[in-house]
Design a protein around this motif. Structure first.
Motif, PDB file in Angstrom:
ATOM      1  N   ASN A 155      -4.877   5.443  -2.566  1.00  0.00           N
ATOM      2  CA  ASN A 155      -3.842   6.015  -3.193  1.00  0.00           C
ATOM      3  C   ASN A 155      -2.686   6.388  -2.311  1.00  0.00           C
ATOM      4  O   ASN A 155      -3.161   7.540  -1.664  1.00  0.00           O
ATOM      5  CB  ASN A 155      -4.429   7.260  -4.119  1.00  0.00           C
ATOM      6  CG  ASN A 155      -3.243   7.985  -5.160  1.00  0.00           C
ATOM      7  OD1 ASN A 155      -2.089   7.845  -4.662  1.00  0.00           O
ATOM      8  ND2 ASN A 155      -3.660   8.752  -6.141  1.00  0.00           N
ATOM      9  N   LEU A 156      -1.588   5.877  -2.233  1.00  0.00           N
ATOM     10  CA  LEU A 156      -0.780   6.235  -1.075  1.00  0.00           C
ATOM     11  C   LEU A 156      -0.087   7.561  -1.027  1.00  0.00           C
ATOM     12  O   LEU A 156       0.330   8.121  -0.313  1.00  0.00           O
ATOM     13  CB  LEU A 156       0.288   5.206  -0.985  1.00  0.00           C
ATOM     14  CG  LEU A 156      -0.255   3.828  -0.766  1.00  0.00           C
ATOM     15  CD1 LEU A 156       1.013   2.970  -0.451  1.00  0.00           C
ATOM     16  CD2 LEU A 156      -1.031   3.695   0.473  1.00  0.00           C
ATOM     17  N   SER A 180       5.718 -11.233  10.410  1.00  0.00           N
ATOM     18  CA  SER A 180       6.389 -10.361  11.274  1.00  0.00           C
ATOM     19  C   SER A 180       4.978  -9.442  12.027  1.00  0.00           C
ATOM     20  O   SER A 180       4.067  -9.515  11.548  1.00  0.00           O
ATOM     21  CB  SER A 180       7.330  -9.758  10.771  1.00  0.00           C
ATOM     22  OG  SER A 180       7.961  -8.890  11.512  1.00  0.00           O
ATOM     23  N   VAL A 181       5.553  -8.707  12.790  1.00  0.00           N
ATOM     24  CA  VAL A 181       4.497  -7.553  13.366  1.00  0.00           C
ATOM     25  C   VAL A 181       5.492  -6.249  13.505  1.00  0.00           C
ATOM     26  O   VAL A 181       6.516  -6.281  13.873  1.00  0.00           O
ATOM     27  CB  VAL A 181       4.013  -8.158  14.524  1.00  0.00           C
ATOM     28  CG1 VAL A 181       3.341  -6.875  15.333  1.00  0.00           C
ATOM     29  CG2 VAL A 181       3.478  -9.325  14.514  1.00  0.00           C
ATOM     30  N   VAL A 182       4.605  -5.267  13.201  1.00  0.00           N
ATOM     31  CA  VAL A 182       5.159  -3.730  13.552  1.00  0.00           C
ATOM     32  C   VAL A 182       4.193  -2.728  14.053  1.00  0.00           C
ATOM     33  O   VAL A 182       2.992  -3.242  13.524  1.00  0.00           O
ATOM     34  CB  VAL A 182       5.949  -3.146  12.142  1.00  0.00           C
ATOM     35  CG1 VAL A 182       4.787  -3.092  11.103  1.00  0.00           C
ATOM     36  CG2 VAL A 182       6.636  -2.028  12.484  1.00  0.00           C
ATOM     37  N   GLU A 183       4.507  -1.975  14.767  1.00  0.00           N
ATOM     38  CA  GLU A 183       3.663  -1.058  15.508  1.00  0.00           C
ATOM     39  C   GLU A 183       3.833   0.484  14.843  1.00  0.00           C
ATOM     40  O   GLU A 183       5.011   0.912  15.170  1.00  0.00           O
ATOM     41  CB  GLU A 183       3.834  -1.131  16.929  1.00  0.00           C
ATOM     42  CG  GLU A 183       2.611  -0.317  17.788  1.00  0.00           C
ATOM     43  CD  GLU A 183       2.794  -0.376  19.254  1.00  0.00           C
ATOM     44  OE1 GLU A 183       1.692  -0.770  19.756  1.00  0.00           O
ATOM     45  OE2 GLU A 183       3.757   0.157  19.860  1.00  0.00           O
ATOM     46  N   LYS A 218       4.390  -7.864   6.735  1.00  0.00           N
ATOM     47  CA  LYS A 218       4.307  -8.143   5.280  1.00  0.00           C
ATOM     48  C   LYS A 218       3.038  -9.009   4.931  1.00  0.00           C
ATOM     49  O   LYS A 218       2.499  -9.761   6.170  1.00  0.00           O
ATOM     50  CB  LYS A 218       5.386  -8.920   4.694  1.00  0.00           C
ATOM     51  CG  LYS A 218       6.801  -8.232   4.902  1.00  0.00           C
ATOM     52  CD  LYS A 218       7.866  -9.115   4.212  1.00  0.00           C
ATOM     53  CE  LYS A 218       9.428  -8.450   4.385  1.00  0.00           C
ATOM     54  NZ  LYS A 218      10.465  -9.309   3.934  1.00  0.00           N
ATOM     55  N   ILE A 219       2.373  -8.799   4.020  1.00  0.00           N
ATOM     56  CA  ILE A 219       1.155  -9.832   3.727  1.00  0.00           C
ATOM     57  C   ILE A 219       1.212 -10.090   2.304  1.00  0.00           C
ATOM     58  O   ILE A 219       1.704  -9.558   1.546  1.00  0.00           O
ATOM     59  CB  ILE A 219      -0.304  -8.988   4.038  1.00  0.00           C
ATOM     60  CG1 ILE A 219      -0.358  -7.584   3.046  1.00  0.00           C
ATOM     61  CG2 ILE A 219      -0.329  -8.625   5.685  1.00  0.00           C
ATOM     62  CD1 ILE A 219      -1.673  -7.084   3.428  1.00  0.00           C
ATOM     63  N   ARG A 220       0.512 -11.105   1.861  1.00  0.00           N
ATOM     64  CA  ARG A 220      -0.047 -11.536   0.921  1.00  0.00           C
ATOM     65  C   ARG A 220      -1.717 -11.450   0.650  1.00  0.00           C
ATOM     66  O   ARG A 220      -2.506 -11.528   1.312  1.00  0.00           O
ATOM     67  CB  ARG A 220       0.304 -12.848   0.537  1.00  0.00           C
ATOM     68  CG  ARG A 220      -0.109 -13.454  -1.190  1.00  0.00           C
ATOM     69  CD  ARG A 220       0.320 -14.957  -1.178  1.00  0.00           C
ATOM     70  NE  ARG A 220       1.907 -14.898  -1.062  1.00  0.00           N
ATOM     71  CZ  ARG A 220       2.599 -16.039  -1.079  1.00  0.00           C
ATOM     72  NH1 ARG A 220       1.853 -17.129  -1.165  1.00  0.00           N
ATOM     73  NH2 ARG A 220       3.953 -16.107  -1.121  1.00  0.00           N
ATOM     74  N   VAL A 221      -1.965 -10.395  -0.437  1.00  0.00           N
ATOM     75  CA  VAL A 221      -3.262 -10.228  -0.688  1.00  0.00           C
ATOM     76  C   VAL A 221      -3.753 -10.582  -2.066  1.00  0.00           C
ATOM     77  O   VAL A 221      -3.024 -10.518  -3.048  1.00  0.00           O
ATOM     78  CB  VAL A 221      -3.297  -8.681  -0.519  1.00  0.00           C
ATOM     79  CG1 VAL A 221      -2.478  -7.663  -1.683  1.00  0.00           C
ATOM     80  CG2 VAL A 221      -4.861  -8.277  -0.526  1.00  0.00           C
ATOM     81  N   GLY A 272       5.465  -2.624   4.030  1.00  0.00           N
ATOM     82  CA  GLY A 272       5.413  -1.103   4.348  1.00  0.00           C
ATOM     83  C   GLY A 272       4.193  -0.556   4.344  1.00  0.00           C
ATOM     84  O   GLY A 272       3.537  -1.074   4.913  1.00  0.00           O
ATOM     85  N   LEU A 273       3.917   0.751   3.759  1.00  0.00           N
ATOM     86  CA  LEU A 273       2.893   1.495   4.117  1.00  0.00           C
ATOM     87  C   LEU A 273       1.475   0.798   3.310  1.00  0.00           C
ATOM     88  O   LEU A 273       0.562   0.802   3.781  1.00  0.00           O
ATOM     89  CB  LEU A 273       2.778   2.907   3.636  1.00  0.00           C
ATOM     90  CG  LEU A 273       1.812   3.608   3.398  1.00  0.00           C
ATOM     91  CD1 LEU A 273       1.039   4.022   5.037  1.00  0.00           C
ATOM     92  CD2 LEU A 273       1.917   5.252   3.055  1.00  0.00           C
TER      93      LEU A 273
END
Length: 215
Positions: free
Chosen positions: A60-61, A84-87, A107-110, A126-127
């Motif tokens: 629950n964000l 992509s990659v983010v830190e 970004k991901i596909r889940v 994002g988060l």
């Protein structure tokens, strides 16, 4: 009694096994996990963070129990695609007061099953993307400290040792079993593929009235 466990509890290094049944016991467990997560002011909690070696986690964000419509349950999740990659900095309820920057896919596909047993697939960023990757790591026995680069690992080593000492002390006080007994319990749960009836105590089964928490 269900509780959030801290490093180096053996469950945190246990590669979780697929959940094979969604029943009333499981739904009660999920509800109790949300309560524990809110009490700890978290936004996510993986099953092995409460010593259950099964492949599911909750999110629950908002970290707000007054927004139950934002609650999500991911059962037997798979990350199908990464971009992509983010830190960014992360913390973990099983590593209290320890923070460090972690590289994740932007970004991901889940794909996962929800609490009703329906398969859901989505592209997220994002988060939400970061939180899913964090919790999915837990299911594979991976902690954020494993993803720290060398300088961050060195900077957080004293805090990690402090967390370890506190857990070992809790074992000597009888709050937790020794590692051998815990491992045996994990193996039994993993083989069962579901939530055993004795996982929840009577206290866990009683509904609570959590107060709103900040993220």
């Amino acid at each position: 009694m269900l509780r959030i466990v801290t490093f180096p509890h053996p469950a945190l290094r246990y590669k979780s096994q697929p959940l094979r049944r969604i029943d009333d016991e499981f739904r009660l467990t999920v509800r109790r996990m949300f309560e524990l997560m809110y009490e700890a002011k978290g936004i996510g909690l993986a099953a092995n963070q409460v010593a259950l070696p099964l492949r599911f986690f909750i999110l629950n964000l908002t970290a707000d129990p007054e927004q139950p419509e934002q609650e999500q349950v991911f059962i037997n999740p798979e990350i199908l695609k990464r971009e992509s990659v983010v830190e960014e900095e992360e913390g973990c309820l099983s590593l209290p007061a320890l923070y460090g920057k972690v590289r994740r896919s932007k970004k991901i596909r889940v794909r996962a099953f929800d609490l009703h047993g329906r398969q859901v697939e989505a592209d997220v960023d994002g988060l939400l993307s970061r939180a899913i990757q964090h919790e999915n790591d837990h299911l594979d026995g991976t902690l954020i400290t494993d993803r720290f680069d060398a300088p961050v690992r060195a900077a957080t080593s004293a805090k990690l040792r402090e967390i370890e000492v506190a857990f070992r002390k809790s074992q000597t006080e009888g709050i937790f079993d020794d590692d051998t007994a815990i491992q045996a319990r994990l193996a039994a749960l993993a083989q069962h593929g579901g939530i055993l009836p004795d996982v929840l105590s009577e206290a866990d089964r009683q509904p609570s009235t959590p107060t709103p928490q900040n993220a």
